[in-house]
Design an enzyme around this catalytic site. Structure first.
Site, short mmCIF file in Angstrom:
data_model
loop_
_atom_site.label_atom_id
_atom_site.label_comp_id
_atom_site.label_asym_id
_atom_site.label_seq_id
_atom_site.Cartn_x
_atom_site.Cartn_y
_atom_site.Cartn_z
N HIS A 85 27.10 18.15 80.67
CA HIS A 85 28.29 17.43 80.22
C HIS A 85 29.57 17.93 80.91
O HIS A 85 30.32 17.16 81.51
CB HIS A 85 28.47 17.58 78.71
N ALA A 88 17.02 7.48 68.60
CA ALA A 88 16.89 6.03 68.46
C ALA A 88 17.55 5.55 67.17
O ALA A 88 18.26 4.54 67.16
CB ALA A 88 15.42 5.63 68.49
#
Length: 802
Positions: free
Chosen positions: A278, A49
């Site tokens: 990924h 965050a």
């Protein structure tokens, strides 16, 4: 005096109607402006965050606040309100504006964003109920209509279930408003745990409500792969296939190590952390068939799933792994492990992937990632075959004309010498077309990339660089699902990677010093479907008094089992030995008789053998080989459960066997499956008698079930154990119950019978069968005794060491 009546001209009526429509439209737009979105960031004081998500939310506010929506931002965590508010305030103070925004305007926007953002503790069911009431009160007080709510889970997966339960029971928006739940990886540890997590979340949320984030899909170069392929269809259509592509490299290198994150890394390692998600996502974007409409999320996700379905299963030899030298010491320090502890967790991995479809058959896809390497860079590189021969010397080669120069297309994801996202296309390929959001770029003089100077490429970079999380937050806000991982694709990915992860669980990784000192220690090569390091590992890099023994250090063991020859080794060496023996038998048979009749069993054990024969035995006389089935399930031949379908997927589609030499069992006749009246068994028996001399196969490959069955001949069932029938219908204790099988008398006519037994699950039956005599009614495998041929047992150490 009376006023004269006003006569309305028709044109005035029209003008009045236009004015009223404009007014009505204005009212509707004003009403639209009142739509409100609440964004709740769970884990608002955590690292992710702080680094990315608050900045991404601020960018979303800047992009969307003036376009018909109002916002409120709720930072939430378990931290107490006062401390949480202080931590969040510190993060919000550091938010930055776009470079082209005036400082005064930036300050104004930041101030408005801060006023819309507040911290709250979300710990109990009552906290979630209070959050819901506050949102509803805010909507009612301001006269806003709720558009929807976004819950961003920036928390560990173990917390998902409780949060999901509370949101579902207390915090769903009202009718007509949407709910979007954003989930960060890891999404499980293997296929089983991913399935469990998906089932749990699926009990609270609909599939369309869940957005699983792989931030790589927000990277600008990655997000450009499909649009680039679409915009350059004409140039790429003839090139994007096995006839022109030499190989594809999908790479993510890091210079940092895992210090401070060893608790996470010990559980996941580099394959789970990077390759399974990924790099696999990038692979699907490169390899998928291009939909007619690349803007259709449904079509894109469906075509990505087709790639997973075409991936060839990974074997242990498909991968190499390494670990930087100081990793185990870091784990001991951070996790309080004893001095004797040595981790087997890989911090470096390279995997060779093949896609078994018409477009990509035979093209190697190399996925590689690692920590403590010499540079930080990520890219997907498509290297094209060079089939030109230039007469003039190299000094006369022109970048845009000479076909002798390397031909490659690179999606440069970031960092490296370029330092930014880019798309590079060799000038001797074609001049690409890109959207206006990308511009031609110039690098520093003398810069070389992938063996060529930058001037040899058409090079493009984004006009404005954007962080991946801010891109994905925008997609979440607009409900774009194509940039996220669906449950189906997630489970398909784990289904592909889990077998490899299990096979590597006890493999000692190669140790490397880290950084530039790695030298050529991690360089690798690939051949015949396998990866291997180019250099031998120096002994001094191995912890302890000496180098750790590897499976390849153990030689193939030759002994006896049930009075017949036994070949035993680790599974990879065993499969290699069996494949060599089958080829040698085939060559001898073709030399003597002009043909080779091979009967193959189905199931999971022979899959690795089929793949070995398909990829490493170019001298096999396939043109003179007849392939028969030992047994078959009573399902259509196209069914995934069909033994013939397994043979087709793992062997037949990769080798050149004349179609008239392939003999599937006729289990599906008259649109019925194994009906006695269709006489499928008799038809197969007559075909064998007509084509195989004396109905004596040159080689029959069998397996041994955990209950002692072989082929589809089962204990406590006399069918096919004796008599004159060559092919029989039998009943299996497991589904699908109906089977067709060669009989024991026919198997025993073979010139050679090979029995392949693999895996720890076979230890008990291996020990038991070694002690029993000739008891085919109890143990059908004990009845395999070729009359005049040879029986050879092939067992891996996992099965044999009983």
């Amino acid at each position: 005096m009376l006023a004269e009546p006003f006569n309305w001209h028709p044109g005035m009526w029209k003008m009045l109607i236009v004015v009223m429509c404009v007014a009505l439209l204005g009212c509707l737009q004003a009403q639209e402006l009142q739509e409100h979105v609440s964004i709740i960031l769970l884990g608002a004081t955590g690292d992710l965050a702080k680094k990315y998500l608050w900045q991404g939310l601020f960018q979303l506010y800047l992009d969307e606040a003036g376009r018909g929506h109002s916002f409120s931002f709720h930072g939430a965590a378990l931290t107490a309100p006062k401390q949480g508010q202080e931590l969040m305030a510190k993060t919000l103070e550091s938010l930055s504006c776009p470079k082209d925004m005036a400082p005064s305007h930036c300050a104004e926007e930041k101030d408005q964003f801060l006023q819309l953002s507040r911290y709250r503790q979300l710990k109990t069911a009552e906290d979630y109920q209070a959050l819901n009431k506050d949102i509803e009160a805010q909507l009612q007080h301001a006269g806003l209509r709720e558009a929807g709510r976004i819950f961003y889970f920036s928390v560990p997966p173990f917390a998902y279930a409780d949060i999901a339960r509370n949101i579902n029971s207390s915090c769903r928006p009202g009718p007509g408003a949407w709910l979007r739940v954003v989930l960060e990886k890891p999404f499980g540890h293997d296929h089983f745990s991913a399935q469990q997590l998906a089932t749990e979340l699926g009990s609270f949320f609909q599939e369309e409500e869940m957005y699983r984030v792989d931030h790589y899909l927000g990277k600008q170069a990655v997000a450009q792969i499909l649009p680039f392929r679409d915009q350059n269809r004409k140039a790429l259509d003839s090139l994007w296939n096995r006839h022109h592509v030499e190989r594809v490299e999908i790479i993510m290198k890091e210079t940092v190590d895992a210090e401070g994150r060893t608790s996470f890394y010990e559980e996941y390692g580099v394959i789970r952390d990077v390759l399974q998600n990924h790099l696999t996502e990038v692979l699907t974007l490169v390899a998928m068939e291009l939909p007619l409409n690349v803007s259709s999320a449904e079509a894109v996700l469906r075509h990505k799933l087709q790639v997973f379905q075409a991936l060839r299963g990974l074997q242990r030899g498909s991968a190499i792994v390494g670990q930087y030298q100081s990793y185990s010491e870091q784990v001991r320090r951070e996790l309080q492990k004893p001095d004797s502890f040595h981790s087997l967790t890989p911090t470096f991995a390279a995997v060779l992937v093949h896609i078994d479809n018409l477009r990509w058959e035979g093209v190697p896809f190399i996925l590689m990632s690692g920590k403590a390497l010499d540079e930080r860079v990520g890219y997907a590189r498509i290297l094209f075959k060079n089939q030109a021969c230039c007469v003039q010397s190299e000094k006369h080669w022109a970048a845009a004309q000479s076909q002798c120069l390397p031909r490659q297309l690179i999606f440069h994801i970031g960092h490296g010498d370029l330092g930014s996202p880019a798309v590079l296309v060799s000038r001797n390929l074609f001049r690409p077309s890109l959207p206006s959001s990308w511009k031609e770029m110039e690098g520093p003089p003398g810069l070389r990339l992938f063996g060529s100077p930058l001037s040899d490429y058409y090079a493009y970079s984004p006009v404005q660089e954007r962080d991946a999380h801010s891109v994905l937050l925008s997609h979440i806000f607009h409900g774009r699902k194509d940039s996220f991982i669906t449950t189906e694709n997630l489970l398909a990915s784990w289904g592909f990677w889990t077998p490899l992860l299990e096979s590597l669980a006890h493999k000692a990784p190669r140790l490397y010093p880290g950084g530039a000192e790695n030298g050529r220690l991690l360089d690798f090569e690939f051949s015949s479907g396998r990866l291997f390091f180019s250099q031998q590992q120096p002994e001094q890099l191995v912890p302890g008094p000496g180098p750790a023994p590897m499976p390849s250090d153990f030689q193939v063991l030759r002994a006896k089992y049930r009075e017949s020859p036994l070949v035993s080794a680790w599974s990879e060496e065993l499969i290699s030995k069996l494949a060599n023996d089958i080829e040698a038998t085939a060559v001898r048979a073709v030399r003597r008789f002009g043909q080779f009749h091979l009967a193959l069993s189905g199931g999971s054990s022979p899959v690795a053998l089929f793949q070995q024969l398909a990829t490493a035995h170019y001298g096999f006389p396939w043109a003179h080989t007849h392939l028969w089935l030992v047994d078959e399930r009573c399902v259509p031949l196209s069914d995934p459960e069909s033994n013939f379908q397994g043979l087709q997927a793992h062997l037949l589609q990769h080798v050149r066997v004349p179609y008239y030499n392939i003999h599937p069992m006729p289990v599906h006749l008259q649109q019925r499956l194994c009906a006695e009246e269709d006489q499928g068994a008799q038809i197969y028996a007559r075909e064998i008698s007509a084509l195989v001399a004396n109905s004596s196969f040159d080689l029959v490959l069998l397996g041994m079930g955990a209950d002692g069955h072989t082929a589809s001949l089962f204990p406590q069932s006399p069918t096919g154990l004796d008599g004159e029938q060559l092919v029989v219908l039998t009943t299996s204790p497991s589904q699908p119950h109906r089977r067709m099988s060669l009989s024991l008398p026919l198997i025993n006519r073979a010139k050679k019978v090979a029995v392949l037994v693999m895996g720890r699950m076979k230890r008990e039956i291996t020990a038991l069968v070694s002690r029993v005599g000739y008891e085919p009614k109890k143990w059908p495998i004990s009845g395999v005794l070729p009359h005049s041929g040879q029986l050879v047992w092939y067992m891996d150490y996992d099965a044999f060491l009983a």
